[in-house]
Design a protein around this motif. Sequence first.
Motif, PDB file in Angstrom:
ATOM      1  N   GLN A 867      29.592  47.116  29.365  1.00 60.01           N
ATOM      2  CA  GLN A 867      29.561  46.030  30.333  1.00 60.01           C
ATOM      3  C   GLN A 867      30.913  45.915  31.028  1.00 60.01           C
ATOM      4  N   LEU A 868      30.930  45.178  32.122  1.00 51.74           N
ATOM      5  CA  LEU A 868      32.182  44.916  32.823  1.00 51.74           C
ATOM      6  C   LEU A 868      33.070  44.099  31.892  1.00 51.74           C
ATOM      7  N   CYS A 869      34.268  44.613  31.608  1.00 50.83           N
ATOM      8  CA  CYS A 869      35.089  43.972  30.588  1.00 50.83           C
ATOM      9  C   CYS A 869      36.566  44.190  30.870  1.00 50.83           C
ATOM     10  N   LEU A 870      37.405  43.433  30.146  1.00 54.54           N
ATOM     11  CA  LEU A 870      38.852  43.559  30.222  1.00 54.54           C
ATOM     12  C   LEU A 870      39.358  43.985  28.851  1.00 54.54           C
ATOM     13  N   PRO A 871      39.345  45.277  28.555  1.00 59.64           N
ATOM     14  CA  PRO A 871      39.756  45.748  27.238  1.00 59.64           C
ATOM     15  C   PRO A 871      41.264  45.591  27.041  1.00 59.64           C
ATOM     16  N   SER A 872      41.667  45.566  25.802  1.00 58.17           N
ATOM     17  CA  SER A 872      43.084  45.429  25.470  1.00 58.17           C
ATOM     18  C   SER A 872      43.742  46.808  25.502  1.00 58.17           C
ATOM     19  N   VAL A 873      44.624  47.016  26.496  1.00 56.21           N
ATOM     20  CA  VAL A 873      45.365  48.258  26.628  1.00 56.21           C
ATOM     21  C   VAL A 873      46.838  47.902  26.773  1.00 56.21           C
ATOM     22  N   THR A 911      45.223  37.649  40.589  1.00 56.69           N
ATOM     23  CA  THR A 911      46.281  36.682  40.885  1.00 56.69           C
ATOM     24  C   THR A 911      45.788  35.245  40.838  1.00 56.69           C
ATOM     25  N   GLU A 912      44.479  35.036  40.778  1.00 55.30           N
ATOM     26  CA  GLU A 912      43.931  33.679  40.836  1.00 55.30           C
ATOM     27  C   GLU A 912      43.351  33.202  39.512  1.00 55.30           C
ATOM     28  N   VAL A 913      42.843  34.107  38.706  1.00 54.00           N
ATOM     29  CA  VAL A 913      42.164  33.732  37.459  1.00 54.00           C
ATOM     30  C   VAL A 913      43.112  33.959  36.287  1.00 54.00           C
ATOM     31  N   PRO A 914      43.355  32.944  35.446  1.00 49.14           N
ATOM     32  CA  PRO A 914      44.200  33.146  34.258  1.00 49.14           C
ATOM     33  C   PRO A 914      43.646  34.272  33.388  1.00 49.14           C
ATOM     34  N   LYS A 915      44.544  35.029  32.775  1.00 53.77           N
ATOM     35  CA  LYS A 915      44.103  36.199  32.030  1.00 53.77           C
ATOM     36  C   LYS A 915      43.212  35.825  30.852  1.00 53.77           C
ATOM     37  N   ASP A 916      43.463  34.654  30.224  1.00 49.56           N
ATOM     38  CA  ASP A 916      42.627  34.264  29.091  1.00 49.56           C
ATOM     39  C   ASP A 916      41.220  33.861  29.527  1.00 49.56           C
ATOM     40  N   MET A 917      40.994  33.708  30.829  1.00 45.19           N
ATOM     41  CA  MET A 917      39.678  33.365  31.352  1.00 45.19           C
ATOM     42  C   MET A 917      39.031  34.531  32.082  1.00 45.19           C
ATOM     43  N   PHE A 918      39.701  35.698  32.085  1.00 46.80           N
ATOM     44  CA  PHE A 918      39.236  36.786  32.932  1.00 46.80           C
ATOM     45  C   PHE A 918      37.967  37.438  32.388  1.00 46.80           C
ATOM     46  N   GLN A 919      37.820  37.481  31.061  1.00 46.37           N
ATOM     47  CA  GLN A 919      36.587  38.041  30.501  1.00 46.37           C
ATOM     48  C   GLN A 919      35.376  37.258  30.983  1.00 46.37           C
ATOM     49  N   GLU A 920      35.486  35.930  30.970  1.00 51.18           N
ATOM     50  CA  GLU A 920      34.380  35.091  31.413  1.00 51.18           C
ATOM     51  C   GLU A 920      34.129  35.273  32.908  1.00 51.18           C
ATOM     52  N   TYR A 921      35.209  35.427  33.657  1.00 51.77           N
ATOM     53  CA  TYR A 921      35.075  35.660  35.097  1.00 51.77           C
ATOM     54  C   TYR A 921      34.315  36.961  35.362  1.00 51.77           C
ATOM     55  N   LEU A 922      34.621  37.997  34.588  1.00 44.79           N
ATOM     56  CA  LEU A 922      33.950  39.281  34.785  1.00 44.79           C
ATOM     57  C   LEU A 922      32.454  39.181  34.520  1.00 44.79           C
ATOM     58  N   LYS A 923      32.057  38.386  33.536  1.00 39.99           N
ATOM     59  CA  LYS A 923      30.628  38.195  33.268  1.00 39.99           C
ATOM     60  C   LYS A 923      29.925  37.564  34.470  1.00 39.99           C
ATOM     61  N   LYS A 924      30.589  36.562  35.063  1.00 40.29           N
ATOM     62  CA  LYS A 924      29.980  35.865  36.199  1.00 40.29           C
ATOM     63  C   LYS A 924      29.912  36.775  37.430  1.00 40.29           C
ATOM     64  N   ILE A 925      30.994  37.499  37.686  1.00 41.37           N
ATOM     65  CA  ILE A 925      31.004  38.349  38.876  1.00 41.37           C
ATOM     66  C   ILE A 925      30.034  39.512  38.721  1.00 41.37           C
ATOM     67  N   ALA A 926      29.854  40.008  37.489  1.00 45.28           N
ATOM     68  CA  ALA A 926      28.891  41.086  37.256  1.00 45.28           C
ATOM     69  C   ALA A 926      27.480  40.615  37.561  1.00 45.28           C
ATOM     70  N   GLU A 927      27.184  39.378  37.204  1.00 47.12           N
ATOM     71  CA  GLU A 927      25.860  38.830  37.479  1.00 47.12           C
ATOM     72  C   GLU A 927      25.638  38.677  38.991  1.00 47.12           C
ATOM     73  N   ILE A 928      26.675  38.235  39.685  1.00 44.38           N
ATOM     74  CA  ILE A 928      26.569  38.098  41.145  1.00 44.38           C
ATOM     75  C   ILE A 928      26.332  39.466  41.791  1.00 44.38           C
ATOM     76  N   TRP A 929      27.039  40.479  41.338  1.00 45.12           N
ATOM     77  CA  TRP A 929      26.890  41.816  41.921  1.00 45.12           C
ATOM     78  C   TRP A 929      25.519  42.396  41.624  1.00 45.12           C
ATOM     79  N   ARG A 930      24.988  42.100  40.437  1.00 44.86           N
ATOM     80  CA  ARG A 930      23.632  42.584  40.118  1.00 44.86           C
ATOM     81  C   ARG A 930      22.610  41.986  41.076  1.00 44.86           C
TER      82      ARG A 930
END
Length: 933
Positions: A867-873, A911-930
């Motif tokens: 899934q669209l995600c922000l892995p720890s690298v 630059t707009e979404v806090p990093k601790d909230m970015f995983q949740e943001y990716l879930k929402k944006i993935a749904e919009i793109w679908r």
Amino acid sequence: MKKYWVFSICVLLLCAGYCLPSDLVRLNTPKDSRSNPPVIAFASDGTLWMAWPSYQQGRFKIAVCSRSGGKWSVLSYPDPTLTDQVEPQLLVNSQKKPVLVYSSYDGQRWFVKQTTKTQQGWDKPQVLSPGFHPSAVMRRGKLWAAWEREGQILVTPSAGSDKEIPYRSIKPESSQISYSSPCIDKGPNGEVWLTWTAAQHGFQSVLLQRIDRKDDSLLTVDDGTGVNRNPRLSVDGEGRAWVVYESLMCQLDDDSVSWEQTARPIYELDKVYGVENPSRVIKVTDGQKWWTAETPQDPAMGLMPTVFCSSRGTVWLTSRSFTGYSRPRRYFCPICESLGTEGWINHGLAWLKGQSYKAFLSLAEDPEGRVWTAWAQHDREKKGFLDNPSWTHMDGPDFIAVASMPELETGGSPRLIPLERKAVEFPEPQTFSQYQTTYKGKTLQVYFGDLHQHSEISGCGRRNGRIDQNQHYTHFVRGLDFMCTIDHAEHQNDHTWHMTQLAAQMYNLPGEFITFTGFEWTSEFDAGGNLYRGHYNIIFRNVGKGDYYFSASDPSYNTPLELWDALRKTAGRVENVLTFAHHTSRRMAWISWNYYDPEMVPLIEIAQARGSYEYEGCFTGLEVHNDCTRVRGHYVRDGLDRGMRWGFVASGDHGGRQLAAVFAPSLDRQAIFESLKNKRVYATSGEHIFLDVLVNGRFMGEEFILEKESRKVEIKAVGEASLVEIDLFRNGRSIRKWAVKNEKVDLEWEDNEPLTRRENYYYVRVIQADGGQAWSSPVWVINPQVPGEFRFQVGDDELRVIYPGQETDFAILMHNETETSIQGTVALDVPDGWVVKEKEGIKVDCPANGWRHAVFHVRASSSALSQLCLPSVKARFVFPDNRTVESPLFVVGSPTRLSREQKAVLIDARTEVPKDMFQEYLKKIAEIWRKES
């Protein structure tokens, strides 16, 4: 041949409603050769002769063949010398023997030569004179030729012997006017007409004269304003001269014509000219009266028009038209029309489709009255398609084709419309002020130029002019001092690159006008995984010595690091080449902060046709054209704040008028290039503004160690209009602003505020009342009182994307601001299911005040990217004493390929979404793109 006719039938079916020419013959060229467009001529016995420049083994050779009785002869090469031979003119004399006139370059000078075929073969080529761009006709057994040399037109009837050929010169009245582009033709009663262009800064006019009689007056074909060019001439059966040319109908310094207009074709070489362009203008004269023909039917843009008057009374008009707007598909194709008693007939796409250069088509008439044409077809495939496009044109076969035009009803002359002509008063040539300054006892002159112009080689826009024509236009119409033709490497091959080199040599005039060779490295699309690396323009110090192109779509050169390594090797030394990024924050292809080399990238393009990239929200001073939205955090100032040290230039790109201003001791390649390399430059939005900035007596582009706390800033500026604002920036912040109302400014100011950073930069921006701007290159001030830092992972917050199974390179950039070198090992920590090729890490030695890269190659399994995600690298730098510095990488994992626009959305979200909230943001944006898909 059978396969070819099957293919032709398929084309006929696809082009229903159009009339394909009859007697279409495709002549395959020699293996491993490339061809420029051919010219044709007929002998009285019906033999068809054809000649073209054939690119073989690193140079052009004129190839000639003939067809008689349905059979083609073996190719011959009339000039055996090891020179480049281009621009052939082919005629047949009264003995039915072909006569060839052409341009030849021996590595030092251009010459116009002629040779004739005899029973024993081709005569030894005879030099007419230094020059190029010849045009020729046979009149009563003698060759009449005209060519261009040093701003004048030379004309001669051939003496027909080994003696020196006499010629007369048609000189402009003023030294500020340059004559070029001659075209000659003869009429049925021995009339010889000549047309050419007269250029000076601000306009280019089309002139005409009958030259077989003494004292014939000079005629102005157009109205004497704007930029009218590429004249072509044909004389009809009544002795009237038909002239067709491109009319740009320019409004000098007028931005009122929008690029978005679609009702009429737009053609624009320079934003200084807003152009509504019907392009093809036809004028007819007998020397006393003037006529025009009704407007041709085809609404397409008519580049490179050619006119031909047949013995049957029909007038033929051909031109090049731009087809298609999708980059993987668009190309230039020929358009054909004929004018008879019933008006214009549009024959549509009368030739096979395919990629081709924007060049003139050759037209000739056989003894039976049929008109023929010939062209060079370049069947290059493009890598990628709509779902995954690429800039790359795969190099494919080309061939020469010849065909007869459709046979039409005869009788009568075409209807002409009388014109009322007024005397033309040419405007005075515009001139610019000459500026200079003195630094360290040396006088430095300011020279203005454009380092980023595209030609017909680039398939990126319909405005791109012919390569040699662009050089002439920049010199004489724009009035600039230097230029570089920059075409996309992804559209080049060895053939076109050699054309680039020859054009640079054709118009290079030390002390008057300087040309460079270069190319654009274009990581526009994601083919090969190269989207995040920006666009870089490359300029070479020397022409024909180590200058070569490299494509971003080639896996061997698809990162800036690989590009710079290749350039170092081919150019011989790093001193012989430079690169600079352009449109740094454009959403299509923003610059990456993970790649930087101060030796290879001394400059940055702060402004161009799409506006200013100084900082987000900056004053542009002009309407932004041909643009998409911008990506945050990727402006010039963002890079300066990360430690990059660039001088500022501005360039035109597509239709822009922005300029680079260079301080140099003389106008020659070495001096201009040396100043570019050393950042003794500034940028303007197109005006010839003078700007001279010193910080503690140090010139722009320099750096120095601060010896006292205060910094004295000296600013001298002269505008083309009244200056209204002077803004001094330090470390990305405006620290002093002056409101002025003068064309000249001479200011001094002391900055006494303590510097809290070790590396500091100052630059100045000036703004005119009309919105024109200039930006000085920065001066860097090193404060030794502040200890230096080791910046590990300079581009740590820059978005990267990884897909399942695709090897992705992660570049880690380090900047050592300290006075000692730093050694260590860089390692990469990745999630389970990921594989790092460099699993033991990469050892680096980062020199004092230097930069280093570490590049890792990573693969992630499908199960790890479901899934669209922000892995720890994380990237780690381990010192010899085991101390560790860590830097997180902003990596998005995606199970499917993202579009360019989707990636840009994620970059903005970074630059707009806090990093601790970015995983949740990716879930929402993935749904919009679908849902959108």
